[in-house]
Structure formats: C-alpha cells, structure tokens
Design a protein around this motif. Structure first.
Motif, mmCIF file in Angstrom:
data_model
loop_
_atom_site.group_PDB
_atom_site.id
_atom_site.type_symbol
_atom_site.label_atom_id
_atom_site.label_comp_id
_atom_site.label_asym_id
_atom_site.label_seq_id
_atom_site.Cartn_x
_atom_site.Cartn_y
_atom_site.Cartn_z
ATOM 1 N N LEU A 58 -11.521 1.245 14.873
ATOM 2 C CA LEU A 58 -12.569 0.286 14.543
ATOM 3 C C LEU A 58 -11.895 -1.025 14.150
ATOM 4 N N THR A 59 -12.699 -2.072 13.941
ATOM 5 C CA THR A 59 -12.126 -3.330 13.469
ATOM 6 C C THR A 59 -12.687 -3.670 12.091
ATOM 7 N N ARG A 60 -11.962 -4.513 11.385
ATOM 8 C CA ARG A 60 -12.339 -4.899 10.029
ATOM 9 C C ARG A 60 -13.694 -5.607 9.995
ATOM 10 N N MET A 61 -14.115 -6.226 11.094
ATOM 11 C CA MET A 61 -15.323 -7.053 11.072
ATOM 12 C C MET A 61 -16.594 -6.291 11.423
ATOM 13 N N VAL A 76 -9.384 11.045 12.847
ATOM 14 C CA VAL A 76 -9.079 10.031 11.835
ATOM 15 C C VAL A 76 -9.500 8.659 12.357
ATOM 16 N N ILE A 77 -9.712 7.739 11.422
ATOM 17 C CA ILE A 77 -10.118 6.376 11.767
ATOM 18 C C ILE A 77 -8.970 5.419 11.471
ATOM 19 N N LYS A 78 -8.683 4.561 12.443
ATOM 20 C CA LYS A 78 -7.712 3.484 12.274
ATOM 21 C C LYS A 78 -8.466 2.154 12.291
ATOM 22 N N VAL A 79 -7.964 1.168 11.552
ATOM 23 C CA VAL A 79 -8.673 -0.103 11.419
ATOM 24 C C VAL A 79 -7.799 -1.243 11.915
ATOM 25 N N ALA A 80 -8.322 -2.006 12.874
ATOM 26 C CA ALA A 80 -7.647 -3.206 13.366
ATOM 27 C C ALA A 80 -8.000 -4.371 12.451
ATOM 28 N N GLU A 81 -6.990 -5.126 12.033
ATOM 29 C CA GLU A 81 -7.169 -6.193 11.051
ATOM 30 C C GLU A 81 -7.344 -7.559 11.705
ATOM 31 N N LEU A 82 -7.630 -8.557 10.869
ATOM 32 C CA LEU A 82 -7.925 -9.911 11.315
ATOM 33 C C LEU A 82 -6.847 -10.874 10.849
ATOM 34 N N GLY A 117 -1.677 -6.311 16.795
ATOM 35 C CA GLY A 117 -1.879 -5.179 15.895
ATOM 36 C C GLY A 117 -2.863 -4.177 16.462
ATOM 37 N N LEU A 118 -3.923 -4.681 17.116
ATOM 38 C CA LEU A 118 -4.910 -3.790 17.728
ATOM 39 C C LEU A 118 -4.267 -2.946 18.815
ATOM 40 N N TYR A 119 -3.488 -3.584 19.674
ATOM 41 C CA TYR A 119 -2.878 -2.832 20.768
ATOM 42 C C TYR A 119 -1.850 -1.832 20.253
ATOM 43 N N ALA A 120 -1.194 -2.177 19.147
ATOM 44 C CA ALA A 120 -0.226 -1.241 18.559
ATOM 45 C C ALA A 120 -0.920 0.011 18.030
#
Length: 423
Positions: free
Chosen positions: A135-138, A157-163, A173-176
């Motif tokens: 998911l993303t932070r926004m 599990v949930i991973k969060v892409a940051e801004l 960071g998202l692609y990583a």
C-alpha cells in the motif's frame, strides 16, 4: 427509452469538443450553488468530499421515479423492461466514459464496496501466509482496512510505500518493495488529501513485470480527468459516482475479464444466480454475479446522466479549468501569513490541504462556514498520512469546474478575516 445491449466491445471515443464551455453557463446548471448559508452566498469548496449535481442528473432521477420505476432483470412488463434498459444503459455509458468493456464493469455502491469486493472475492481466496500486500502512505482508509482484514485472515503482511517531501511517491522505494512475495499492490490514482496524481501507468507496468496484481482507487481521478482505464495496465479500477456529479450510493469496479470470471461471489441472493437448488447453486456470469439484490436503479440512471453531462463538457476542458483554479488558489493562499500547504507534487489535482499557524483546522472550518465558505476539516479518512505529516487534521479546499476565480478570492479574503479573529 432506447434499447442498449449490456455487453459491448471497447467503445469508440466521443468526438472531441471544439472549444471549452462557457463556465458561467455551466455553473448555472447546478441549482444548489445558488443558495445562501448563514446569510452569505455559498462558496462550495468540498467537491473532493462529494460533487454537486447538475439539474440534468436531478431531473433524470425524478423522471425515473415518476415514469419508469420498477425492478430490474425480473419483470417482463413495460415498466420492468424500461427500468432494466435504463440501468444497463448507465453501465454502457459509464464503460464508454472509462473506455472499458461493459461486461467487465460491476455496478456497486461506490469505491469502498468495490475495494471490499476485490478483497473478499479475489484476495482472500488467493493470498496465504508469507505473501505480501503493498500500500502507499497516502491511501484513504477504504484502501487500507480491507487489506488489513485480508492480511489478518490469511497471514499475509502489509508493506507501505513512503512519500517524499513534496508529497509524491518515492518510486525507487516503491519498486524496492516489489519483492517476489508481493502478490498485490493497491494505491490511489489521485490523493484525496495532497492532490498528488500518481504515475499509475508506469507503476502498473513495473508491477505487471513482477507478476503483481494491481488495484487502483480512482475516486479522485474520474471526476477530474479523462480516463482510459484499459491503457493504465491495472487489474482492478474503482470509481465512485457521487464525486463525479452523480447520485450517492453509486459506483463501479472494473476488472480484467479473466479475473472476474475466476472470482467467487461476494454477496449471495437474487439476480446473481442462474439456478438455485438445495443441492447447489449455479452462479450468473460476471458482472451480474457480483450484483446481488435490488440495485440503486434510480441512482444509476442519474449516474448515466452525470456521465453524459461530463462527456458533453469534455474531460480535457474540465481538467484544464480546474488546473486554472488550482493555480489561482495556490498563488492567493501564498499571501496568507502563517499558512502551510501540504502537498506540492509536480502533477497535482485541484485540492489544497492547509493549516494556519496557531489555529485548529476545525476552528478555521467552522468560522469559514459562517462566512459562507464550505471546506473540509479533519483527517480526511487518512490517519496514516496525517501521522506522517505530523498533524492531527488539516483543512482542505477542493475545487471543481463549477467554481470561479471570484469564489477563490472571496475564500482567501474570508480566511484572512478568520485568521485575524483567531490570532
């Protein structure tokens, strides 16, 4: 009513509009914008929350109840046939608006329902312990909570892409985060708080290369920009009708045909079946398999009228108009002492979230309301983003094509007055 077949191939695009509309005439199409609140002319700057409705939409709903009201897909009498044709016509028109096949479009109550449909009918049967969801932070809570439920039930599990500081996704960071265990990526096309327009086509391409299924929340995109959902390359795309000049309780989920065909029903009941026996049930084909019970027929008739209205304006003109309003508002707000804007993405929709130093968001919004200005204040159903921003709430002014430059000037003048009162 004209008969329209519910299953069509990809529609031909509408011919381009020669020039932009007369925006003053367009504004006159919206009856509610003529009212006053607290003795002041209403300045409605909360369209990201819900859009106002043109007279054509209101009249379409009224006409259905006055002249065609019956249930759909059940009766062979004249009213039943008319209601079914009107309902399926709305599906066709919305499909054309999104440039997708209508037999890949599930009509539902809105984006929240659509995302839950994907969570329960696709994700729960597919995911297992050791899998991951990005998911993303926004994200809006509607694009967080269903995936938390899936994770709790499956062990995923949930991973969060940051801004970044501008409120844009950190793409590297998202692609990583897109490691082999990631099976699903869910993200907004446009942030309801920051206005950030995400590069969904590029992101979906990278996800597809890694075998990741993509879910796009298009609630804040569909009302404000031309969409070609098929070209985005996502697997699921959700829209909400009430934000795009349509009635509340309407929306849709688009999904790839092969995914819809493989998904079990989310709800059971009438009209999602072919045959029911106590020994077992044969389900209907998609999309009707996911439309149990009596739908919001009049609402979808209104949504069809809203789609016609927006198409008539030309979504390229809608986007250009709203970008003008955003630029005007951003410049004008820069002159307000102590005001901080959250989100300065390079590509941004007509949303401005802000705070004024020393003033609580709710106090600002309450006092602005007394001046006739309607804005949103609060966490905007985005608690994780508020935590990242380090605030409990913001004010949000969101603009639509029916707003005017004069309204923006009046809003900023009212904000200056309120700021002085709170100083």
């Amino acid at each position: 009513m004209t008969r329209n077949h519910p299953h069509v191939s990809r529609p031909l695009p509408e011919p381009p509009r020669i020039g932009p509309p007369d925006w003053a005439s367009v504004r006159a199409d919206f009856p509610l914008l003529e009212r006053e609140v607290h003795g002041k002319p209403l300045i409605y700057l909360d369209s990201a929350n819900t859009g106002q409705k043109p007279a054509a939409v209101i009249e379409a709903v009224d006409d259905f109840y006055r002249h065609h009201n019956a249930n759909v897909s059940r009766a062979v009498h004249a009213l039943g046939t008319e209601a079914t044709e009107a309902y399926e016509s709305a599906r066709n028109r919305l499909a054309a608006f999104l440039n997708v096949r209508s037999d890949e479009l599930v009509l539902c109550s809105g984006t929240t329902f659509a995302l839950n449909l994907v969570a329960y009918s696709w994700a729960l049967p597919q995911l297992k312990a050791g899998d991951a969801i990005v998911l993303t932070r926004m994200e809006h809570h509607a694009n967080i909570v269903p995936w938390q439920i899936v994770a709790q039930r499956t062990g995923a599990v949930i991973k969060v892409a940051e801004l970044n500081e501008a409120g844009e996704l950190d793409l590297e960071g998202l692609y990583a985060l897109m490691t082999p265990e990631v099976k699903l990526l869910a993200m907004s096309h446009v942030s309801n708080v920051l206005g950030t327009v995400n590069p969904v086509r590029e992101i979906c391409r990278e996800a597809r290369r890694r075998g990741i299924v993509t879910v796009i929340d298009g609630s804040q995109a569909a009302p404000h920009r031309a969409l070609d959902v098929g070209s985005i390359g996502c697997d699921f795309y959700a829209v909400t009708g009430h934000k795009m000049a349509g009635p509340t309780g309407t929306g849709a989920l688009w999904a790839r045909r092969e995914l819809l065909a493989s998904m079990p029903p989310f709800l059971g009941g009438g009209e999602m079946i072919k045959e029911v026996r106590f020994e077992g049930t044969v389900y209907n084909d998609a999309p009707h398999r996911f439309e149990a019970g009596t739908p919001n027929i009049a609402g979808f008739v209104g949504l069809g009228a809203a789609v016609d209205y927006l198409t008539g304006l030309g979504m390229e003109h809608v986007e250009a108009r709203e970008q003008e309003l955003l630029a005007h508002a951003t410049e004008a707000l820069a002159g307000v002492e102590g005001l901080r804007i959250f989100g300065n993405a390079r590509e941004k929709a007509a949303v401005v979230s802000f705070l004024v130093e020393g003033a609580h968001a709710h106090d600002l919004a309450t006092l602005l309301d007394l001046e006739g200005v309607a804005i949103r204040s609060g966490h905007h159903c985005a608690h994780p983003l508020m935590q990242k921003l380090g605030v409990g709430a913001t004010c949000r002014a969101s603009f639509a094509f029916y707003n005017t430059h004069e309204e923006i000037d009046a809003f900023v003048a009212a904000l200056q007055k309120v700021r002085r009162l709170l100083a």
